[in-house]
Write a protein that holds these residues in place. Structure first.
Motif, PDB file in Angstrom:
ATOM      1  N   UNK A  66       0.838  -1.200   0.000  1.00 44.50           N
ATOM      2  CA  UNK A  66       0.000   0.000   0.000  1.00 44.50           C
ATOM      3  C   UNK A  66       0.879   1.258   0.000  1.00 44.50           C
ATOM      4  N   UNK A  67       1.904   1.268   0.848  1.00 45.23           N
ATOM      5  CA  UNK A  67       2.813   2.414   0.876  1.00 45.23           C
ATOM      6  C   UNK A  67       3.549   2.571  -0.458  1.00 45.23           C
ATOM      7  N   UNK A  68       3.917   1.440  -1.047  1.00 42.48           N
ATOM      8  CA  UNK A  68       4.649   1.487  -2.308  1.00 42.48           C
ATOM      9  C   UNK A  68       3.773   2.033  -3.427  1.00 42.48           C
ATOM     10  N   UNK A  69       2.500   1.658  -3.423  1.00 44.81           N
ATOM     11  CA  UNK A  69       1.571   2.188  -4.438  1.00 44.81           C
ATOM     12  C   UNK A  69       1.414   3.694  -4.281  1.00 44.81           C
ATOM     13  N   UNK A  70       1.324   4.159  -3.031  1.00 47.98           N
ATOM     14  CA  UNK A  70       1.209   5.596  -2.781  1.00 47.98           C
ATOM     15  C   UNK A  70       2.466   6.335  -3.257  1.00 47.98           C
ATOM     16  N   UNK A  71       3.633   5.702  -3.021  1.00 43.79           N
ATOM     17  CA  UNK A  71       4.886   6.312  -3.455  1.00 43.79           C
ATOM     18  C   UNK A  71       4.938   6.411  -4.972  1.00 43.79           C
ATOM     19  N   UNK A  72       4.501   5.319  -5.665  1.00 48.96           N
ATOM     20  CA  UNK A  72       4.473   5.349  -7.136  1.00 48.96           C
ATOM     21  C   UNK A  72       3.621   6.507  -7.646  1.00 48.96           C
ATOM     22  N   UNK A  73       2.486   6.693  -7.006  1.00 51.44           N
ATOM     23  CA  UNK A  73       1.552   7.736  -7.446  1.00 51.44           C
ATOM     24  C   UNK A  73       2.137   9.130  -7.216  1.00 51.44           C
ATOM     25  N   UNK A  74       2.755   9.334  -6.055  1.00 52.03           N
ATOM     26  CA  UNK A  74       3.292  10.646  -5.723  1.00 52.03           C
ATOM     27  C   UNK A  74       4.529  10.999  -6.569  1.00 52.03           C
ATOM     28  N   UNK A  75       5.314   9.983  -6.898  1.00 50.12           N
ATOM     29  CA  UNK A  75       6.562  10.243  -7.631  1.00 50.12           C
ATOM     30  C   UNK A  75       6.419  10.026  -9.124  1.00 50.12           C
ATOM     31  N   UNK A  76       5.208   9.691  -9.579  1.00 41.81           N
ATOM     32  CA  UNK A  76       4.954   9.473 -10.995  1.00 41.81           C
ATOM     33  C   UNK A  76       5.858   8.378 -11.572  1.00 41.81           C
ATOM     34  N   UNK A  77       6.018   7.325 -10.798  1.00 42.83           N
ATOM     35  CA  UNK A  77       6.763   6.151 -11.261  1.00 42.83           C
ATOM     36  C   UNK A  77       5.815   4.956 -11.256  1.00 42.83           C
ATOM     37  N   UNK A  78       6.226   3.906 -11.939  1.00 42.64           N
ATOM     38  CA  UNK A  78       5.341   2.746 -12.069  1.00 42.64           C
ATOM     39  C   UNK A  78       5.977   1.444 -11.602  1.00 42.64           C
ATOM     40  N   UNK A  79       7.283   1.423 -11.534  1.00 37.66           N
ATOM     41  CA  UNK A  79       7.968   0.195 -11.142  1.00 37.66           C
ATOM     42  C   UNK A  79       9.007   0.497 -10.080  1.00 37.66           C
TER      43      UNK A  79
END
Length: 292
Positions: free
Chosen positions: A268-281
């Motif tokens: 869940x934290x990793x998904x939030x980080x992806x969204x905030x940093x505009x990264x996908x992997x």
């Protein structure tokens, strides 16, 4: 996604800023040096002129060829290595002029003083012109300072020529020699005070120093990481997850165990980080997050 804040704009550089203390000091010492050298060359001029008046020598047009040649030579020599040796060369000219005064007063051929005077004059004019031309762009009134060398030389020569002439016509050889040596010692002291014995940096040295300064001023990895975290508004727990998943390629399960949270919470934290940093992997996040 929160966009990174734009860096503050740097204030525009005003080329006509108030001269610094160091710049004002340099200008004062340069004026003092021109005054002393003007007195020295005025004395040599009077020695030559007096010899001409007594019929010992005949000042004709040919010596002026040395003036033209020395002016051209000075321009070439002074420009070597970005004027690194201008001060040293000019000191040598001052020493040569003093020696010629002493030699003529001691009974040497006055033509020696005549030739040295015209050779020295070309170097002197080029020296004070180049010195104040370099200073002018950093002063409040560049046009005024560009011609300051000639103005100081003319004023000093006008005000001291009478004293110099009286000294030369006194026929007191010892006093004339002492006066010339005093002027030379004073010139050496001002050369040192003005920093003209310290070779200025070349363009390559300035570029190298600038690169070093930029490297020292550059933000550290920790600063870059903190800026990344701040710009993307990551929470403390998200920061823990971010550091853990970008440190190496260990499985998320191991990351969860080390952080003491569940696997689902890590995801869940990793998904939030992806969204905030505009990264996908994870690989993209690792590339985006500053590392050593």
């Amino acid at each position: 996604m929160r966009l990174p804040s734009a860096p503050p704009e740097r204030p525009a550089i005003n080329p006509f800023v108030e001269p610094s203390h160091a710049l004002a000091k340099q200008a004062c010492w340069s004026i003092a040096l021109v005054m002393i050298l003007a007195c020295l060359f005025s004395t040599l001029d009077n020695v030559v002129t007096l010899s001409n008046a007594h019929g010992t020598i005949a000042v004709q047009a040919w010596p002026r060829l040395f003036l033209a040649a020395s002016g051209l030579a000075a321009g070439v020599i002074f420009d070597l290595a970005e004027r690194r040796y201008m001060g040293l060369v000019m000191l040598g000219i001052a020493v040569l002029s003093t020696i010629s005064i002493l030699a003529v007063e001691a009974g040497a051929d006055p033509n020696l003083g005549l030739v040295v005077f015209y050779l020295s004059s070309g170097f002197f004019v080029t020296f004070f012109t180049a010195t104040f031309t370099q200073l002018a762009p950093r002063m409040h009134a560049p046009a005024l300072w560009a011609g300051m060398g000639r103005a100081v030389n003319n004023v000093c020569a006008f005000t001291t020529s009478g004293i110099s002439l009286a000294l030369v016509t006194s026929d007191n050889v010892a006093l004339i020699m002492i006066g010339a040596l005093v002027l030379l010692v004073a010139a050496c002291a001002v050369f040192v005070a003005a920093g003209l014995f310290r070779l200025p940096q070349t363009e390559q040295e300035r570029e190298r120093e600038q690169l070093v300064e930029e490297a020292l001023a550059a933000p550290t990895i920790e600063d870059q990481r903190q800026a990344f975290i701040t710009d993307h508004a990551l929470t403390p727990r998200e920061v823990d997850v971010l550091i853990a998943v970008t440190q190496d390629e260990r499985p998320l399960k191991q990351v969860a165990e080390e952080l003491g949270i569940s696997m689902r919470m890590v995801q869940r934290h990793l998904s939030s980080i992806y969204q905030k940093t505009d990264t996908q992997t994870r690989a993209g996040l690792t590339k985006a997050f500053p590392s050593a």
